[in-house]
Design a protein around this motif. Structure first.
Motif, PDB file in Angstrom:
ATOM      1  N   ARG A  22       0.843  -1.214   0.000  1.00  0.00           N
ATOM      2  CA  ARG A  22       0.000   0.000   0.000  1.00  0.00           C
ATOM      3  C   ARG A  22       0.872   1.257   0.000  1.00  0.00           C
ATOM      4  N   ASN A  23       1.878   1.295   0.880  1.00  0.00           N
ATOM      5  CA  ASN A  23       2.754   2.468   0.974  1.00  0.00           C
ATOM      6  C   ASN A  23       3.481   2.717  -0.342  1.00  0.00           C
ATOM      7  N   TRP A  24       3.970   1.636  -0.981  1.00  0.00           N
ATOM      8  CA  TRP A  24       4.693   1.802  -2.243  1.00  0.00           C
ATOM      9  C   TRP A  24       3.766   2.300  -3.346  1.00  0.00           C
ATOM     10  N   LEU A  25       2.566   1.745  -3.422  1.00  0.00           N
ATOM     11  CA  LEU A  25       1.621   2.173  -4.462  1.00  0.00           C
ATOM     12  C   LEU A  25       1.289   3.655  -4.319  1.00  0.00           C
ATOM     13  N   LEU A  26       1.014   4.085  -3.096  1.00  0.00           N
ATOM     14  CA  LEU A  26       0.650   5.482  -2.860  1.00  0.00           C
ATOM     15  C   LEU A  26       1.820   6.426  -3.142  1.00  0.00           C
ATOM     16  N   ALA A  27       3.049   5.987  -2.819  1.00  0.00           N
ATOM     17  CA  ALA A  27       4.224   6.820  -3.073  1.00  0.00           C
ATOM     18  C   ALA A  27       4.552   6.880  -4.563  1.00  0.00           C
ATOM     19  N   THR A  28       4.264   5.801  -5.283  1.00  0.00           N
ATOM     20  CA  THR A  28       4.573   5.729  -6.718  1.00  0.00           C
ATOM     21  C   THR A  28       3.674   6.638  -7.531  1.00  0.00           C
ATOM     22  N   GLU A  29       2.416   6.708  -7.142  1.00  0.00           N
ATOM     23  CA  GLU A  29       1.439   7.547  -7.847  1.00  0.00           C
ATOM     24  C   GLU A  29       0.779   8.491  -6.855  1.00  0.00           C
ATOM     25  N   PRO A  30       1.397   9.648  -6.585  1.00  0.00           N
ATOM     26  CA  PRO A  30       0.773  10.593  -5.658  1.00  0.00           C
ATOM     27  C   PRO A  30      -0.635  10.946  -6.143  1.00  0.00           C
ATOM     28  N   GLY A  31      -1.557  10.990  -5.209  1.00  0.00           N
ATOM     29  CA  GLY A  31      -2.942  11.286  -5.573  1.00  0.00           C
ATOM     30  C   GLY A  31      -3.757  10.038  -5.869  1.00  0.00           C
ATOM     31  N   SER A  32      -3.101   8.869  -5.889  1.00  0.00           N
ATOM     32  CA  SER A  32      -3.842   7.624  -6.106  1.00  0.00           C
ATOM     33  C   SER A  32      -4.458   7.170  -4.789  1.00  0.00           C
ATOM     34  N   ARG A  33      -5.370   6.207  -4.888  1.00  0.00           N
ATOM     35  CA  ARG A  33      -6.003   5.653  -3.691  1.00  0.00           C
ATOM     36  C   ARG A  33      -5.899   4.132  -3.762  1.00  0.00           C
ATOM     37  N   VAL A  34      -5.781   3.513  -2.593  1.00  0.00           N
ATOM     38  CA  VAL A  34      -5.685   2.054  -2.511  1.00  0.00           C
ATOM     39  C   VAL A  34      -6.847   1.542  -1.667  1.00  0.00           C
ATOM     40  N   VAL A 100       2.628  -8.013  -6.058  1.00  0.00           N
ATOM     41  CA  VAL A 100       3.633  -7.367  -5.217  1.00  0.00           C
ATOM     42  C   VAL A 100       4.105  -8.421  -4.231  1.00  0.00           C
ATOM     43  N   TYR A 101       5.347  -8.850  -4.413  1.00  0.00           N
ATOM     44  CA  TYR A 101       5.929  -9.935  -3.625  1.00  0.00           C
ATOM     45  C   TYR A 101       6.908  -9.308  -2.648  1.00  0.00           C
ATOM     46  N   VAL A 102       6.613  -9.414  -1.356  1.00  0.00           N
ATOM     47  CA  VAL A 102       7.427  -8.737  -0.333  1.00  0.00           C
ATOM     48  C   VAL A 102       8.272  -9.753   0.421  1.00  0.00           C
ATOM     49  N   PHE A 103       9.600  -9.630   0.270  1.00  0.00           N
ATOM     50  CA  PHE A 103      10.538 -10.429   1.052  1.00  0.00           C
ATOM     51  C   PHE A 103      10.788  -9.644   2.343  1.00  0.00           C
ATOM     52  N   PHE A 163      12.413  -3.995  -8.469  1.00  0.00           N
ATOM     53  CA  PHE A 163      12.925  -4.335  -7.141  1.00  0.00           C
ATOM     54  C   PHE A 163      13.043  -3.040  -6.349  1.00  0.00           C
ATOM     55  N   ILE A 164      12.368  -2.987  -5.226  1.00  0.00           N
ATOM     56  CA  ILE A 164      12.382  -1.777  -4.399  1.00  0.00           C
ATOM     57  C   ILE A 164      12.844  -2.149  -3.000  1.00  0.00           C
ATOM     58  N   PRO A 165      13.926  -1.525  -2.494  1.00  0.00           N
ATOM     59  CA  PRO A 165      14.342  -1.804  -1.114  1.00  0.00           C
ATOM     60  C   PRO A 165      13.333  -1.186  -0.148  1.00  0.00           C
ATOM     61  N   LEU A 166      12.987  -1.929   0.868  1.00  0.00           N
ATOM     62  CA  LEU A 166      12.088  -1.397   1.892  1.00  0.00           C
ATOM     63  C   LEU A 166      12.887  -0.519   2.836  1.00  0.00           C
ATOM     64  N   PRO A 167      12.276   0.528   3.361  1.00  0.00           N
ATOM     65  CA  PRO A 167      13.001   1.385   4.296  1.00  0.00           C
ATOM     66  C   PRO A 167      13.412   0.609   5.538  1.00  0.00           C
ATOM     67  N   ARG A 168      14.644   0.797   5.958  1.00  0.00           N
ATOM     68  CA  ARG A 168      15.104   0.212   7.218  1.00  0.00           C
ATOM     69  C   ARG A 168      14.583   1.083   8.354  1.00  0.00           C
ATOM     70  N   ARG A 169      14.644   0.580   9.552  1.00  0.00           N
ATOM     71  CA  ARG A 169      14.156   1.352  10.684  1.00  0.00           C
ATOM     72  C   ARG A 169      14.770   2.746  10.704  1.00  0.00           C
ATOM     73  N   GLY A 170      13.919   3.746  10.693  1.00  0.00           N
ATOM     74  CA  GLY A 170      14.384   5.119  10.785  1.00  0.00           C
ATOM     75  C   GLY A 170      14.972   5.671   9.502  1.00  0.00           C
ATOM     76  N   ARG A 171      14.884   4.885   8.375  1.00  0.00           N
ATOM     77  CA  ARG A 171      15.451   5.365   7.115  1.00  0.00           C
ATOM     78  C   ARG A 171      14.420   5.232   6.014  1.00  0.00           C
ATOM     79  N   SER A 172      14.463   6.159   5.083  1.00  0.00           N
ATOM     80  CA  SER A 172      13.570   6.069   3.927  1.00  0.00           C
ATOM     81  C   SER A 172      14.178   5.100   2.918  1.00  0.00           C
ATOM     82  N   ALA A 173      13.392   4.718   1.908  1.00  0.00           N
ATOM     83  CA  ALA A 173      13.899   3.830   0.852  1.00  0.00           C
ATOM     84  C   ALA A 173      15.084   4.471   0.138  1.00  0.00           C
ATOM     85  N   GLU A 174      15.015   5.800  -0.077  1.00  0.00           N
ATOM     86  CA  GLU A 174      16.110   6.495  -0.761  1.00  0.00           C
ATOM     87  C   GLU A 174      17.389   6.440   0.078  1.00  0.00           C
TER      88      GLU A 174
END
Length: 198
Positions: A22-34, A100-103, A163-174
């Motif tokens: 959900r978080n990735w979808l919303l961040a990928t398309e601002p203004g979208s809804r899930v 969306v396959y989340v490891f 492939f998108i890295p998930l944010p680590r604790r206290g860090r954004s994906a970037e």
């Protein structure tokens, strides 16, 4: 339907996977809804967990899979949902646009164009090992069967996989990417897992 194979605190693997998706979808398309439709029978039969409503008005179906195994670099494509009832698996019947396959343990989110991946996989299905997993729902226990497919095989065959890295604790994906951690798909080969459950 989103599936995970363990509980961590109150939120299980499937719930955490859906939240990351959900978080990735919303961040990928601002203004979208899930919209979460996991409990809606109209979408359960279609193998769709989330509806992604884009700003353009287009709606895409999303299937979510949560995987908590710590060393796995393989997908589990569900081919038989309930062996005892001979019901097809979600990988075969889902009408979702994306899987969306989340490891969870590796901190990676993979976005697979489901139709393209399925078209690549089906002619090669016999090349891959099958695994069984068991699910207990009250007094009922049933067997699920899936193919174990290395991530690299799919990555090489279907370049649209993301492939998108998930944010680590206290860090954004970037920040996770900027830290110089090994990008997904480029990890060194891991020893074979000793655990069998998927």
């Amino acid at each position: 339907m989103a599936r995970g194979f363990s509980m961590r605190g109150v939120m299980g693997a499937a719930d955490r996977a859906v939240q990351y998706a959900r978080n990735w979808l919303l961040a990928t398309e601002p203004g979208s809804r899930v919209h979460d439709v996991q409990e809606d029978p109209r979408f359960q039969h279609r193998g769709v967990d989330l509806l992604w409503e884009l700003p353009s008005g287009e709606v895409r179906g999303i299937e979510v899979k949560g995987d908590r195994q710590p060393r796995r670099r393989r997908y589990f494509f569900e081919l038989v949902s309930n062996l005892e009832r001979d019901t097809p698996g979600c990988f075969l019947y889902s009408s979702a646009d994306l899987m969306v396959y989340v490891f969870l343990a590796q901190g990676e989110l993979h976005v697979l164009p489901l139709k393209t991946v399925r078209e690549w996989f089906l002619p090669r299905a016999k090349s891959y090992e099958l695994r069984h997993t068991f699910t207990q729902t009250g007094a009922i226990r049933y067997t699920t069967v899936g193919a174990v497919v290395p991530v690299k095989d799919v990555q090489e065959a279907v370049p649209e996989v993301k492939f998108i890295p998930l944010p680590r604790r206290g860090r954004s994906a970037e920040e996770t990417l900027a830290s110089g951690e090994t990008p997904p798909g480029q990890q060194e080969a891991q020893p074979a897992e000793e655990d069998v459950p998927y």
